[in-house]
Design an enzyme around this catalytic site. Structure first.
Site, PDB file in Angstrom:
ATOM      1  N   ASN A   1       0.794  -1.278   0.018  1.00 55.54           N
ATOM      2  CA  ASN A   1       0.126   0.042   0.066  1.00 55.54           C
ATOM      3  C   ASN A   1       0.976   1.199   0.103  1.00 55.54           C
ATOM      4  OD1 ASN A   1      -1.411   2.198   1.233  1.00 55.54           O
ATOM      5  ND2 ASN A   1      -2.872   0.991   1.706  1.00 55.54           N
TER       6      ASN A   1
ATOM      7  N   HIS B   1      -3.451  -4.743   7.615  1.00 60.06           N
ATOM      8  CA  HIS B   1      -3.570  -3.557   8.531  1.00 60.06           C
ATOM      9  C   HIS B   1      -2.782  -3.735   9.787  1.00 60.06           C
ATOM     10  CE1 HIS B   1      -5.487  -0.077  10.614  1.00 60.06           C
ATOM     11  NE2 HIS B   1      -5.849   0.411   9.234  1.00 60.06           N
ATOM     12  N   GLY B   2      -1.767  -2.837   9.960  1.00 58.60           N
ATOM     13  CA  GLY B   2      -0.880  -2.959  11.279  1.00 58.60           C
ATOM     14  C   GLY B   2       0.138  -4.139  11.184  1.00 58.60           C
TER      15      GLY B   2
ATOM     16  N   ARG C   1      -7.121  12.815   0.987  1.00 61.41           N
ATOM     17  CA  ARG C   1      -5.974  12.979   1.677  1.00 61.41           C
ATOM     18  C   ARG C   1      -4.764  12.623   1.152  1.00 61.41           C
ATOM     19  NH1 ARG C   1      -7.250   9.902   7.334  1.00 61.41           N
ATOM     20  NH2 ARG C   1      -9.367  10.727   7.109  1.00 61.41           N
TER      21      ARG C   1
ATOM     22  N   ARG D   1      -9.613   7.900  -0.882  1.00 63.52           N
ATOM     23  CA  ARG D   1     -10.434   8.213   0.143  1.00 63.52           C
ATOM     24  C   ARG D   1     -11.342   9.419  -0.438  1.00 63.52           C
ATOM     25  NH1 ARG D   1      -8.797   6.418   5.607  1.00 63.52           N
ATOM     26  NH2 ARG D   1     -10.631   7.522   6.292  1.00 63.52           N
TER      27      ARG D   1
ATOM     28  N   HIS E   1      -5.581   3.429  -1.822  1.00 65.04           N
ATOM     29  CA  HIS E   1      -7.067   3.853  -1.129  1.00 65.04           C
ATOM     30  C   HIS E   1      -7.519   5.421  -1.408  1.00 65.04           C
ATOM     31  CE1 HIS E   1      -9.729   4.161   2.767  1.00 65.04           C
ATOM     32  NE2 HIS E   1     -10.463   4.457   1.669  1.00 65.04           N
TER      33      HIS E   1
ATOM     34  N   GLU F   1      -8.620   0.278  -3.016  1.00 68.19           N
ATOM     35  CA  GLU F   1      -9.274   0.482  -1.916  1.00 68.19           C
ATOM     36  C   GLU F   1     -10.331   1.346  -1.939  1.00 68.19           C
ATOM     37  OE1 GLU F   1      -7.353   0.738   1.963  1.00 68.19           O
ATOM     38  OE2 GLU F   1      -6.339  -1.015   1.572  1.00 68.19           O
TER      39      GLU F   1
ATOM     40  N   ASP G   1      -0.080   4.398  -0.246  1.00 68.71           N
ATOM     41  CA  ASP G   1      -0.924   5.810   0.117  1.00 68.71           C
ATOM     42  C   ASP G   1       0.202   6.925   0.875  1.00 68.71           C
ATOM     43  OD1 ASP G   1      -3.211   4.729  -0.910  1.00 68.71           O
ATOM     44  OD2 ASP G   1      -3.676   4.108   1.226  1.00 68.71           O
ATOM     45  N   HIS G   2       1.036   6.233   1.654  1.00 70.62           N
ATOM     46  CA  HIS G   2       1.733   7.336   2.426  1.00 70.62           C
ATOM     47  C   HIS G   2       2.818   8.163   1.656  1.00 70.62           C
ATOM     48  CE1 HIS G   2      -1.028   6.792   5.519  1.00 70.62           C
ATOM     49  NE2 HIS G   2      -0.597   5.529   5.879  1.00 70.62           N
TER      50      HIS G   2
ATOM     51  N   GLU H   1     -10.856  -9.628   2.901  1.00 76.84           N
ATOM     52  CA  GLU H   1      -9.469  -8.993   3.613  1.00 76.84           C
ATOM     53  C   GLU H   1      -9.920  -8.990   4.950  1.00 76.84           C
ATOM     54  OE1 GLU H   1      -6.947  -6.185   1.623  1.00 76.84           O
ATOM     55  OE2 GLU H   1      -6.126  -5.421   3.612  1.00 76.84           O
TER      56      GLU H   1
ATOM     57  N   HIS I   1       2.063   1.090   6.056  1.00 75.53           N
ATOM     58  CA  HIS I   1       2.848   1.916   6.914  1.00 75.53           C
ATOM     59  C   HIS I   1       4.124   1.341   7.220  1.00 75.53           C
ATOM     60  CE1 HIS I   1       3.325   4.114  10.556  1.00 75.53           C
ATOM     61  NE2 HIS I   1       2.788   5.176   9.815  1.00 75.53           N
TER      62      HIS I   1
ATOM     63  N   THR J   1      -6.820   6.609  10.087  1.00 77.25           N
ATOM     64  CA  THR J   1      -6.785   5.208   9.299  1.00 77.25           C
ATOM     65  C   THR J   1      -8.019   4.590   9.101  1.00 77.25           C
ATOM     66  OG1 THR J   1      -5.543   3.404   8.327  1.00 77.25           O
ATOM     67  CG2 THR J   1      -5.526   3.744  10.936  1.00 77.25           C
ATOM     68  N   THR J   2      -8.122   3.560   8.344  1.00 80.08           N
ATOM     69  CA  THR J   2      -9.488   2.776   8.221  1.00 80.08           C
ATOM     70  C   THR J   2      -9.400   1.973   9.522  1.00 80.08           C
ATOM     71  OG1 THR J   2      -8.973   2.326   6.051  1.00 80.08           O
ATOM     72  CG2 THR J   2     -10.849   1.107   7.003  1.00 80.08           C
TER      73      THR J   2
ATOM     74  N   ARG K   1       3.840  18.818   1.139  1.00 84.70           N
ATOM     75  CA  ARG K   1       4.118  20.121   0.598  1.00 84.70           C
ATOM     76  C   ARG K   1       3.288  20.534  -0.708  1.00 84.70           C
ATOM     77  NH1 ARG K   1       9.317  22.194   1.437  1.00 84.70           N
ATOM     78  NH2 ARG K   1       9.533  22.045   3.866  1.00 84.70           N
TER      79      ARG K   1
END
Ligand code: PXP
Length: 238
Positions: free
Chosen positions: A6, A190-191, A48, A44, A42, A69, A8-9, A150, A213, A99-100, A17
Site C-alpha cells: 500500500n 492492517h498494522g 487526503r 479516500r 485507497h 481500496e 498511500d503514505h 481481507e 505503513h 486510518t481505516t 508540500r
C-alpha cells in the site's frame, strides 16, 4: 503468500508540500521491482493522500495488479468502473479517522453491499470486503457474493505485545478457515509489520497480505527497495 504494498503514505508525504515529490508512480514501480505482486491505493472520499490522477496513472503503468481500496460511495464506484482495477477492496470510511479503523459492516447491510458490488463484479473486477475476523461477517461476505475478503489484522497487531497476539490470532485463523471452506479467497492486512507478520504463516491458504505503513516507515531509513525486499522475505519466509 503474496505481498501487496500500500503506497498511500508516499502520497501523504507528497501532499504535505503540495508538490510532486516523492513521485507515487515511481514508488509503485520500485515496490514491484522488489517483490510486490500488487499495488494498493485507497482513494479516500477526502482525497487526503491518493488523488484521482494517481490512480489513473498507476493503473496504466504498473506491471502487476492494482488493488483499489474504496468506500461504498457512488462517485468512487464510478471511477472504479472506468479504471477497472484488477480488484477493489471495499472498506468503511469515516472522515475523522486517522486510518481505516474498523471492518465493513456486511452482516447488517446485506442488501446495500450486494447491490453496490454487483456492477463492479459484472465488469470483471474482483471484489474483496475488508472485514473483522468474525464468523457472521465472513458468512455475510459469501451471501453478498463477494469474491474475496481481507481480514482486518489491526486487533491482532495491536495486541501482539501480549503473548504474540494469541487471542486475536486465533480469531483470524478461525475466520480464515471458515472463509476458505465456503469458497472465499482470503487476504489480510492492517498494522502488520516486520515483527508481527511471521504468524501469518500459521494460517494456511492466505492469499495476499496488504502492508503499507511499516514498509514506508522503514523506507525512510533503508530506502524503499530494501524495505520492500525485507518484507518480501518475511512474507515468503526466505
Ligand atoms: N488493508 C486495508 C483494507 C487498509 O485500509 C489498510 C490501511 O490503509 C491496509 C491494508 C494497510 O495497513 P497498514 O498501512 O497498517 O499496513
Amino acid at each position: 503468500m503474496l505481498l501487496g504494498v500500500n503506497i498511500d503514505h508516499v502520497a501523504t508525504l507528497r501532499n504535505a508540500r503540495g508538490g510532486v515529490e516523492p513521485d507515487v508512480l515511481s514508488a509503485a514501480l520500485i515496490c514491484e521491482k522488489y517483490g510486490a505482486t500488487s499495488i494498493t491505493t485507497h482513494l479516500r472520499e477526502d482525497r487526503r493522500h491518493i488523488k484521482d490522477e494517481d490512480v489513473y496513472l498507476i493503473s496504466k503503468n504498473i506491471k502487476t495488479r492494482l488493488n483499489l481500496e474504496m468506500a461504498m460511495a457512488d462517485d468512487i464506484q464510478k471511477i472504479a468502473l472506468e479504471i477497472r482495477p484488477h480488484s477493489v477492496c471495499i472498506v468503511p470510511e469515516r472522515r475523522q479517522e486517522i486510518t481505516t479503523e474498523g471492518g465493513l459492516e456486511v452482516a447488517n447491510n446485506l442488501k446495500n453491499v450486494k447491490e453496490f458490488i454487483k456492477p463492479l463484479r459484472e465488469k470483471g473486477i474482483i471484489v474483496s470486503l475488508f472485514i473483522t475476523p468474525d464468523i457472521e461477517q465472513v458468512e455475510a461476505s459469501k451471501e453478498v457474493e463477494a469474491d474475496s475478503i481481507e481480514l482486518h489484522t489491526g486487533a491482532y497487531s495491536e495486541s501482539f505485545h501480549i503473548e504474540n497476539g494469541e487471542k486475536e490470532f486465533q480469531r483470524l485463523k478461525r475466520a480464515a478457515e471458515l472463509a476458505q471452506n465456503i469458497g472465499l479467497r482470503v487476504n489480510a492486512g492492517h498494522g502488520l509489520n516486520y515483527d508481527n507478520v511471521f504468524r501469518m504463516h500459521e494460517i494456511a491458504g492466505l492469499y495476499e497480505l496488504n502492508i503499507g505503513h511499516s514498509i514506508i516507515s522503514r523506507a525512510i531509513f533503508k530506502g524503499l527497495g530494501q524495505a520492500v525486499e525485507d518484507m518480501y522475505k518475511a512474507v515468503k519466509n526466505v
